[in-house]
Design a protein around this motif. Structure first.
Motif, PDB file in Angstrom:
ATOM      1  N   CYS A   9       0.857  -1.177   0.000  1.00  0.00           N
ATOM      2  CA  CYS A   9       0.000   0.000   0.000  1.00  0.00           C
ATOM      3  C   CYS A   9       0.897   1.231   0.000  1.00  0.00           C
ATOM      4  CB  CYS A   9      -0.905  -0.008   1.224  1.00  0.00           C
ATOM      5  SG  CYS A   9      -2.017   1.410   1.329  1.00  0.00           S
ATOM      6  N   ALA A  10       0.495   2.252  -0.713  1.00  0.00           N
ATOM      7  CA  ALA A  10       1.247   3.498  -0.752  1.00  0.00           C
ATOM      8  C   ALA A  10       0.270   4.660  -0.750  1.00  0.00           C
ATOM      9  CB  ALA A  10       2.146   3.565  -1.986  1.00  0.00           C
ATOM     10  N   SER A  11       0.762   5.820  -0.336  1.00  0.00           N
ATOM     11  CA  SER A  11      -0.090   7.003  -0.382  1.00  0.00           C
ATOM     12  C   SER A  11       0.721   8.204  -0.839  1.00  0.00           C
ATOM     13  CB  SER A  11      -0.726   7.271   0.984  1.00  0.00           C
ATOM     14  OG  SER A  11       0.235   7.680   1.946  1.00  0.00           O
ATOM     15  N   SER A  12       0.012   9.204  -1.308  1.00  0.00           N
ATOM     16  CA  SER A  12       0.648  10.473  -1.677  1.00  0.00           C
ATOM     17  C   SER A  12      -0.383  11.578  -1.520  1.00  0.00           C
ATOM     18  CB  SER A  12       1.178  10.418  -3.113  1.00  0.00           C
ATOM     19  OG  SER A  12       0.126  10.341  -4.048  1.00  0.00           O
ATOM     20  N   PRO A  13       0.082  12.792  -1.312  1.00  0.00           N
ATOM     21  CA  PRO A  13      -0.864  13.897  -1.166  1.00  0.00           C
ATOM     22  C   PRO A  13      -1.340  14.389  -2.527  1.00  0.00           C
ATOM     23  CG  PRO A  13       1.375  14.689  -0.852  1.00  0.00           C
ATOM     24  CD  PRO A  13       1.470  13.203  -1.065  1.00  0.00           C
ATOM     25  N   ILE A  14      -2.586  14.772  -2.628  1.00  0.00           N
ATOM     26  CA  ILE A  14      -3.061  15.448  -3.841  1.00  0.00           C
ATOM     27  C   ILE A  14      -2.405  16.824  -3.876  1.00  0.00           C
ATOM     28  CG2 ILE A  14      -5.036  16.690  -4.797  1.00  0.00           C
ATOM     29  CD1 ILE A  14      -6.762  14.397  -4.316  1.00  0.00           C
ATOM     30  N   GLY A  15      -1.961  17.200  -5.072  1.00  0.00           N
ATOM     31  CA  GLY A  15      -1.364  18.516  -5.189  1.00  0.00           C
ATOM     32  C   GLY A  15       0.058  18.571  -4.726  1.00  0.00           C
ATOM     33  N   GLY A  16       0.592  17.430  -4.329  1.00  0.00           N
ATOM     34  CA  GLY A  16       2.016  17.383  -3.993  1.00  0.00           C
ATOM     35  C   GLY A  16       2.815  17.381  -5.279  1.00  0.00           C
ATOM     36  N   ASP A  17       4.069  17.007  -5.214  1.00  0.00           N
ATOM     37  CA  ASP A  17       4.824  17.035  -6.454  1.00  0.00           C
ATOM     38  C   ASP A  17       4.407  15.908  -7.387  1.00  0.00           C
ATOM     39  OD1 ASP A  17       7.907  15.638  -5.045  1.00  0.00           O
ATOM     40  OD2 ASP A  17       5.950  14.760  -5.410  1.00  0.00           O
ATOM     41  N   GLY A  18       3.423  15.134  -6.950  1.00  0.00           N
ATOM     42  CA  GLY A  18       2.832  14.147  -7.841  1.00  0.00           C
ATOM     43  C   GLY A  18       3.685  12.939  -8.089  1.00  0.00           C
ATOM     44  N   GLY A  19       4.850  12.903  -7.504  1.00  0.00           N
ATOM     45  CA  GLY A  19       5.717  11.804  -7.825  1.00  0.00           C
ATOM     46  C   GLY A  19       5.974  10.857  -6.696  1.00  0.00           C
ATOM     47  N   GLU A  20       6.386  11.405  -5.550  1.00  0.00           N
ATOM     48  CA  GLU A  20       6.828  10.509  -4.500  1.00  0.00           C
ATOM     49  C   GLU A  20       5.659   9.774  -3.873  1.00  0.00           C
ATOM     50  OE1 GLU A  20       9.126  12.305  -1.423  1.00  0.00           O
ATOM     51  OE2 GLU A  20       9.471  10.405  -0.390  1.00  0.00           O
ATOM     52  N   LEU A  21       5.791   8.474  -3.824  1.00  0.00           N
ATOM     53  CA  LEU A  21       4.855   7.633  -3.102  1.00  0.00           C
ATOM     54  C   LEU A  21       5.503   7.206  -1.795  1.00  0.00           C
ATOM     55  CD1 LEU A  21       3.458   5.280  -5.895  1.00  0.00           C
ATOM     56  CD2 LEU A  21       2.777   7.593  -5.291  1.00  0.00           C
ATOM     57  N   PHE A  22       4.675   7.130  -0.764  1.00  0.00           N
ATOM     58  CA  PHE A  22       5.138   6.668   0.542  1.00  0.00           C
ATOM     59  C   PHE A  22       4.561   5.283   0.760  1.00  0.00           C
ATOM     60  CE2 PHE A  22       6.969  10.634   2.076  1.00  0.00           C
ATOM     61  CZ  PHE A  22       6.435  11.547   1.179  1.00  0.00           C
ATOM     62  N   PHE A  23       5.436   4.309   0.917  1.00  0.00           N
ATOM     63  CA  PHE A  23       5.010   2.920   0.973  1.00  0.00           C
ATOM     64  C   PHE A  23       4.935   2.401   2.393  1.00  0.00           C
ATOM     65  CE2 PHE A  23       4.882   1.312  -3.343  1.00  0.00           C
ATOM     66  CZ  PHE A  23       5.551   2.296  -4.054  1.00  0.00           C
ATOM     67  N   GLY A  24       4.026   1.460   2.599  1.00  0.00           N
ATOM     68  CA  GLY A  24       4.020   0.671   3.813  1.00  0.00           C
ATOM     69  C   GLY A  24       4.990  -0.491   3.679  1.00  0.00           C
ATOM     70  N   GLU A  25       5.072  -1.292   4.724  1.00  0.00           N
ATOM     71  CA  GLU A  25       6.024  -2.405   4.719  1.00  0.00           C
ATOM     72  C   GLU A  25       5.501  -3.625   3.961  1.00  0.00           C
ATOM     73  OE1 GLU A  25       8.746  -1.655   8.609  1.00  0.00           O
ATOM     74  OE2 GLU A  25       6.861  -2.731   8.947  1.00  0.00           O
ATOM     75  N   GLY A  26       4.249  -3.595   3.583  1.00  0.00           N
ATOM     76  CA  GLY A  26       3.712  -4.675   2.784  1.00  0.00           C
ATOM     77  C   GLY A  26       3.096  -5.793   3.593  1.00  0.00           C
TER      78      GLY A  26
END
Lengths: 115, 114
Positions: A92-109
């Motif tokens: 699972c990963a998340s990112s902010p809307i309106g952020g730089d649109g690129g970086e995803l922040f991942f969980g450990e799976g």
């Protein structure tokens, strides 16, 4: 700041059984992703949510996989029934809307083993 | 659809050796490029990214990558690796012409011998 939280970390089931994975994204992140990672391969997108709306689920095998994000925060990915080939890590990963649109922040799976 | 190729699946180096990991993507247009790293037992995390401007980008821990548009490449480099760089490295491409989907390469597993 707490990261993306996933549970369970490990799950072993027999084929044809159901399984569910849960994800809580980083607070304030509107975009949530579920990825599948097979052994020795890179992550592959299953579904992407913007708030509670699934905006890209073209890679989700809808005959046995389902996902929901009812209140636009945490999300559940379900497999029913599981098959041997579903053994993999579900990220699972998340990112902010309106952020730089690129970086995803991942969980450990969540590592699934289907016997 | 965009595809990403990482040429080396496994790399073994001694400490202080130089590192270069290859990454090529399938077709051009406006793309954003990333390298993610996964240390043993940890989650995937961003190492560096390229959006525009100087094609040589620097990331954390002494890593850098060079975007060569004509070669559709975004190779990762480090002049002198350390044992703590042992990890799996994933190149990823975000195609701005294809729904902003992020596509990952298959990964390169790096082992650094002390």
């Amino acid at each position: 700041e707490a990261g993306v939280v996933q549970s369970p970390r490990y799950k072993i089931i027999e084929k044809k059984q159901p399984v569910a994975f849960w994800c809580n994204p980083i607070s304030g992140h509107n975009t949530l992703y579920w990825y599948l990672q097979n052994l020795g391969q890179g992550p592959e997108l299953l579904i992407r949510y913007e708030n509670e709306e699934a905006v890209d689920d073209s890679q989700l095998p809808k005959d046995r996989f389902s996902a929901e994000r009812l209140k636009g925060v945490d999300s559940t990915l379900k497999i029913q029934p599981a098959e041997l080939g579903d053994s993999a890590v579900y990220l699972c990963a998340s990112s902010p809307i309106g952020g730089d649109g690129g970086e995803l922040f991942f969980g450990e799976g969540s590592r699934l083993t289907v016997l | 659809a965009q595809s990403v190729s990482q040429h080396n699946h496994h790399v073994i180096l001694s400490e202080a050796a130089s590192l270069e990991l290859g990454c090529n993507y399938s077709y051009g247009g406006t793309v954003n490029l990333f390298w993610y790293v996964q240390y043993p037992g940890q989650h995937l995390q961003l190492l560096l990214k390229y959006f525009s401007g100087d094609p040589l980008v620097k990331g954390i821990k002494g890593f850098e990558a060079e975007f060569i548009k004509s070669k559709f490449s975004f190779n990762l480099r480090k002049p002198s690796v350390q044992w703590s760089d042992t990890a799996e490295y994933f190149c990823a491409v975000r195609d701005n012409n294809a729904g902003n989907m992020l596509t990952f390469g298959g990964g390169t597993r790096l082992m650094v011998k002390p």
